[in-house]
Motif scaffolding. Structure first.
Motif, PDB file in Angstrom:
ATOM      1  N   TYR A  53       0.836  -1.209   0.000  1.00 13.23           N
ATOM      2  CA  TYR A  53       0.000   0.000   0.000  1.00 13.23           C
ATOM      3  C   TYR A  53       0.868   1.255   0.000  1.00 13.23           C
ATOM      4  N   PHE A 165     -19.011   8.025  -9.985  1.00 18.09           N
ATOM      5  CA  PHE A 165     -19.477   7.009  -9.032  1.00 18.09           C
ATOM      6  C   PHE A 165     -20.711   7.490  -8.255  1.00 18.09           C
ATOM      7  N   THR A 217      -6.423  -5.599  -3.225  1.00 19.62           N
ATOM      8  CA  THR A 217      -7.251  -6.792  -3.087  1.00 19.62           C
ATOM      9  C   THR A 217      -7.382  -7.472  -4.444  1.00 19.62           C
ATOM     10  N   ARG A 218      -7.418  -6.672  -5.514  1.00 14.18           N
ATOM     11  CA  ARG A 218      -7.366  -7.225  -6.883  1.00 14.18           C
ATOM     12  C   ARG A 218      -6.098  -8.050  -7.031  1.00 14.18           C
TER      13      ARG A 218
HETATM   14  C1  LIG Z   1      -9.731   1.694  -3.440  1.00 17.75           C
HETATM   15  C2  LIG Z   1     -10.363   1.430  -4.757  1.00 17.75           C
HETATM   16  C3  LIG Z   1     -10.422   0.135  -5.308  1.00 17.75           C
HETATM   17  C4  LIG Z   1     -10.004  -1.110  -4.538  1.00 17.75           C
HETATM   18  O1  LIG Z   1      -8.638  -1.118  -4.227  1.00 17.75           O
HETATM   19  P1  LIG Z   1      -8.095  -1.968  -3.004  1.00 17.75           P
HETATM   20  O2  LIG Z   1      -6.636  -1.643  -2.965  1.00 17.75           O
HETATM   21  O3  LIG Z   1      -8.336  -3.392  -3.302  1.00 17.75           O
HETATM   22  O4  LIG Z   1      -8.831  -1.523  -1.787  1.00 17.75           O
HETATM   23  C5  LIG Z   1     -10.902  -0.006  -6.596  1.00 17.75           C
HETATM   24  N1  LIG Z   1     -11.348   1.056  -7.290  1.00 17.75           N
HETATM   25  C6  LIG Z   1     -11.345   2.306  -6.787  1.00 17.75           C
HETATM   26  C7  LIG Z   1     -11.871   3.428  -7.606  1.00 17.75           C
HETATM   27  C8  LIG Z   1     -10.849   2.537  -5.505  1.00 17.75           C
HETATM   28  O5  LIG Z   1     -10.870   3.766  -4.991  1.00 17.75           O
END
Ligand SMILES: *Cc1c(COP(=O)(O)O)cnc(C)c1O
Length: 303
Positions: A53, A165, A217-218
């Motif tokens: 992260y 969104f 998470t992807r």
């Molecule tokens: C945070 C986010 C995600 C998911 O990301 P992770 O790192 O898995 O939490 C996907 N799309 C958007 C637009 C996001 O802001």
């Protein structure tokens, strides 16, 4: 004793209860959405994949030419200090870098702003309520609201440009769906408000390669699928193909792997969460406890 049960913030070197944290009305983070952020989960007293992260957050700041005058080690230390002070064992931890207020009043020159870092944490967030996850998530894909093109706003830097969104969420809620998933202007599935989307079809897993944040998470889902013997493709994912999947699931740091049972009029796996997505959800929960992915926190002993 200070009450951090609602959350904590780190601002200018101080940890404070979250309701005491604020930024100024002149901050370009507010007036221009000129800001980037990241969200790392804390689970059972430890960060999950913290360095990954931090990699993404540092890359997002560089991409947007934001410089908070803090090193990666200082940012990591701020997060650790904040969460340890909060006492939260399961937390949603946001790190943010904003352009700041203009140093020359009224200037439109982005070089003359006081970029700044801050962070905050709240009890762990499930972006889809757990009872809805158990029942299986319903997703609306509108045909008149599109994901902002990636050559306009870079989706790989986590950002506050949520106009698409938010309109999509209203459209989804108006129709009784849990959430929304947007396509690009070519009709390919991209992502939703805070999550990526996957399909499983005949043992093949597909998720979009473009127009999306590369969610951690992807990434974890891709790694889990590869380990479990699926073939994984990252490529454009047309809506028509999406609707023909055996199973659909979403991924987010705020909830993990979320099985989908309905997209528009189409129902999946007889209206119940699919077995493959459910298995991935359990594996994700197990991986959250993997020592090699964790940074344990040292909390003050509770009196
Ligand atoms: C945070 C986010 C995600 C998911 O990301 P992770 O790192 O898995 O939490 C996907 N799309 C958007 C637009 C996001 O802001």
């Amino acid at each position: 004793m200070t009450d951090f049960s609602a959350g904590a913030a780190w601002m200018r070197g101080q940890v404070m209860p979250i309701d005491q944290a604020s930024i100024g009305v002149l901050d370009w983070g507010l007036t221009h959405s000129d800001i980037t952020y990241d969200v790392v989960p804390v689970w059972r007293g430890g960060f999950f994949r913290l360095e990954d992260y931090l990699d993404r957050f540092m890359a997002s700041m560089a991409d947007l030419r934001l410089d908070p005058a803090m090193t990666r080690a200082e940012i990591r230390a701020a997060l650790v200090q904040m969460v340890a002070t909060s006492g939260l064992r399961d937390a949603y931890v946001a790190m943010v870098c904003a352009r700041g207020a203009p140093l020359i009043p009224g200037t439109r020159d982005p070089r003359y702003c006081a970029n700044h870092f801050f962070a905050w944490c709240v009890p762990y967030v499930n972006i889809i309520p757990l009872d809805r996850v158990a029942a299986g998530v319903s997703v609306y894909v509108p045909d008149d609201i599109f994901r902002i093109p990636e050559d306009c706003v870079n989706p790989r830097a986590k950002n506050y440009h949520w106009g698409d969104f938010t309109q999509g969420l209203f459209a989804a809620k108006d129709r009784g769906f849990d959430t929304v998933l947007l396509t690009d202007h070519q009709g390919n599935i991209t992502e939703g408000p805070g999550f990526n989307a996957f399909i499983i079809k005949d043992g093949q897993v597909v998720t979009s390669d473009h127009g999306v944040l590369h969610g951690l998470t992807r990434r974890t889902a891709i790694e889990m699928c590869q380990e479990q013997g699926y073939s994984v493709q990252t490529r454009p994912l047309p809506l028509a193909e999406f609707l023909e999947a055996d199973e659909v699931f979403l991924t987010t740091s705020s909830g993990g792997v979320l099985p989908v049972v309905q997209v528009n009029e189409r129902h999946f796996s007889n209206g119940a969460p699919g077995p493959q997505a459910l298995a991935l959800r359990s594996t994700y929960e197990a991986w959250m406890q993997r020592a090699d992915f964790r940074t344990e926190l040292a909390y003050a002993p509770t009196p």
